[in-house]
Design a protein around this motif. Structure first.
Motif, PDB file in Angstrom:
ATOM      1  N   GLY A 107       0.765  -1.214   0.027  1.00  0.00           N
ATOM      2  CA  GLY A 107       0.127   0.025  -0.029  1.00  0.00           C
ATOM      3  C   GLY A 107       0.783   1.252   0.086  1.00  0.00           C
ATOM      4  O   GLY A 107       0.094   2.422  -0.327  1.00  0.00           O
ATOM      5  N   GLU A 108       2.049   1.289   0.297  1.00  0.00           N
ATOM      6  CA  GLU A 108       2.952   2.387   0.490  1.00  0.00           C
ATOM      7  C   GLU A 108       2.130   3.628   1.260  1.00  0.00           C
ATOM      8  O   GLU A 108       2.426   4.625   0.794  1.00  0.00           O
ATOM      9  N   LEU A 140     -19.953 -14.047  -3.586  1.00  0.00           N
ATOM     10  CA  LEU A 140     -18.546 -14.368  -3.908  1.00  0.00           C
ATOM     11  C   LEU A 140     -17.848 -13.082  -3.993  1.00  0.00           C
ATOM     12  O   LEU A 140     -18.040 -12.003  -4.654  1.00  0.00           O
ATOM     13  N   VAL A 141     -16.691 -12.820  -3.090  1.00  0.00           N
ATOM     14  CA  VAL A 141     -16.011 -11.350  -2.864  1.00  0.00           C
ATOM     15  C   VAL A 141     -14.502 -11.624  -3.670  1.00  0.00           C
ATOM     16  O   VAL A 141     -13.776 -12.541  -3.273  1.00  0.00           O
ATOM     17  N   TRP A 142     -14.367 -10.989  -4.776  1.00  0.00           N
ATOM     18  CA  TRP A 142     -13.164 -10.974  -5.198  1.00  0.00           C
ATOM     19  C   TRP A 142     -12.279  -9.763  -5.106  1.00  0.00           C
ATOM     20  O   TRP A 142     -12.688  -8.550  -4.788  1.00  0.00           O
ATOM     21  N   LEU A 143     -10.938 -10.094  -4.862  1.00  0.00           N
ATOM     22  CA  LEU A 143      -9.833  -8.990  -4.493  1.00  0.00           C
ATOM     23  C   LEU A 143      -8.868  -9.022  -5.669  1.00  0.00           C
ATOM     24  O   LEU A 143      -8.309 -10.034  -5.857  1.00  0.00           O
ATOM     25  N   ASN A 151      -7.678  -4.240  -4.553  1.00  0.00           N
ATOM     26  CA  ASN A 151      -6.572  -4.142  -3.521  1.00  0.00           C
ATOM     27  C   ASN A 151      -6.049  -3.104  -2.721  1.00  0.00           C
ATOM     28  O   ASN A 151      -6.112  -2.969  -1.595  1.00  0.00           O
ATOM     29  N   ASN A 152      -5.874  -2.271  -3.728  1.00  0.00           N
ATOM     30  CA  ASN A 152      -5.124  -0.741  -3.276  1.00  0.00           C
ATOM     31  C   ASN A 152      -6.149   0.246  -3.109  1.00  0.00           C
ATOM     32  O   ASN A 152      -5.726   1.462  -2.297  1.00  0.00           O
TER      33      ASN A 152
END
Length: 342
Positions: free
Chosen positions: A85-86, A263-266, A299-300
């Protein structure tokens, strides 16, 4: 399992940031007396027992998420370990607001294990690795110089529950009662979410990502536990596939395992990766896709990251923002809009 693989499973990028050591908070006489009775604190873990003799002032986090538990208890570490994530201090938005005016922690950058020399150079009086993959060799090197807490016994690497992380951290910093309160408050939010969404009870759900194929998180992973805490069940047979790991990459013939009620997608890129997933011939014919029962998180972005962190600080944000999307998806009506979090 080493850190690199855990990061790869969520497409994390490791970075190094810098900061300043934390200042001790002023305490009332009552708080000081309570703190004095909390020590020495004794914590059992995978490699034995660690005694924290006095209230720690220079805490280094070598696990991936313990900074959230510390901040939830009003304690600022002098250093954290970047997952991805920085963000300065390895603090995402849900945790940054708890930092207040305290100095931003220095960020450690592990590539394949703990940066032991850098940790020790910070002159810590406590090293926290409750949510880590700390090896016995790493523990021995660290604990020879400073009280060090590894992951709990009987738990897979990077598999400690958010409740246990919070309570372990609370005990270590002399705030056991406060930690119990933090846990009970978040668990109350889960209870409210279950009550507001009775359709979740007993339905099948999963959290997945792309890692050498379709990667499904199991019951020993924080994301799998999150679903169960909402009343869902994980797919039948998933635990047999994951074994002692926190997840598994499905072989093509097992793709129907993710034909779940929701369904949860990352994913890394919302538009590009969502289109790629839904165009996959093995996925395109599943009911979870044709009935729009899938939810996609980047994701970010804050919600995607919070869904992977699964901490006492990130979970309220997830419950407020992901649960409505799951509720919209689970009705099985493609016409129901699943509104992406802002």
């Amino acid at each position: 399992m080493r850190l690199g693989r855990h990061i790869a499973a969520v497409a994390g990028l490791l970075v190094l940031a810098s900061g300043l050591s934390a200042c001790a908070d002023e305490k009332s006489p009552e708080a000081a007396a309570s703190s004095s009775t909390a020590f020495p604190a004794v914590i059992e873990h995978k490699y034995g027992t660690t005694t924290v003799p006095a209230e720690p002032k220079r805490i280094v986090v070598v696990g991936l998420v313990e900074q959230d538990a510390l901040l939830a208890l009003g304690v600022t570490p002098i250093a954290t370990t970047e997952w991805w994530g920085e963000h300065p201090g390895a603090l995402w938005p849900w945790a940054k607001e708890k930092l207040g005016s305290n100095p931003v922690p220095q960020v450690l950058k592990p590539t394949d294990g703990i940066e032991i020399e850098k940790v020790l150079a910070l002159n810590p009086d406590l090293v926290l690795g409750a949510y880590s993959g700390m090896t016995k060799e790493e523990y021995d090197k660290l604990s020879a110089r400073v009280p060090t807490i590894a992951q709990p016994k009987g738990v897979i690497d990077f598999g400690t529950s958010w409740q246990d992380v919070t309570r372990i951290v609370g005990t270590a910093v002399g705030k056991k009662a406060e930690a119990d309160k933090v846990v009970s408050d978040v668990e109350a939010k889960f209870a409210a979410a279950r009550e507001a969404n009775p359709a979740f009870a007993g339905k099948v759900a999963a959290v997945v990502t792309y890692y050498q194929g379709i990667y499904v998180y199991g019951s020993q992973d924080a994301r799998g536990r999150f679903l169960k805490d909402l009343g869902f069940k994980l797919p039948d047979g998933l635990d047999a596939l994951t074994g002692t790991e926190f997840g598994v990459t499905l072989s093509p013939e097992k793709t129907n395992l993710i034909d779940t009620d929701v369904l949860v997608w990352l994913i890394d890129d919302y538009a590009k990766d969502k289109a790629s997933v839904q165009a996959n011939p093995l996925y395109a014919t599943l009911g979870v896709k044709t009935e729009a029962r899938d939810v996609f998180l980047e994701n970010n972005e804050t919600l995607g990251a919070a869904t992977s962190f699964v901490t006492a600080l990130s979970l309220p944000y997830v419950l407020d923002n992901l649960v409505p999307q799951m509720a919209a998806a689970i009705d099985g009506n493609p016409a129901t809009e699943v509104k992406r979090a802002a």
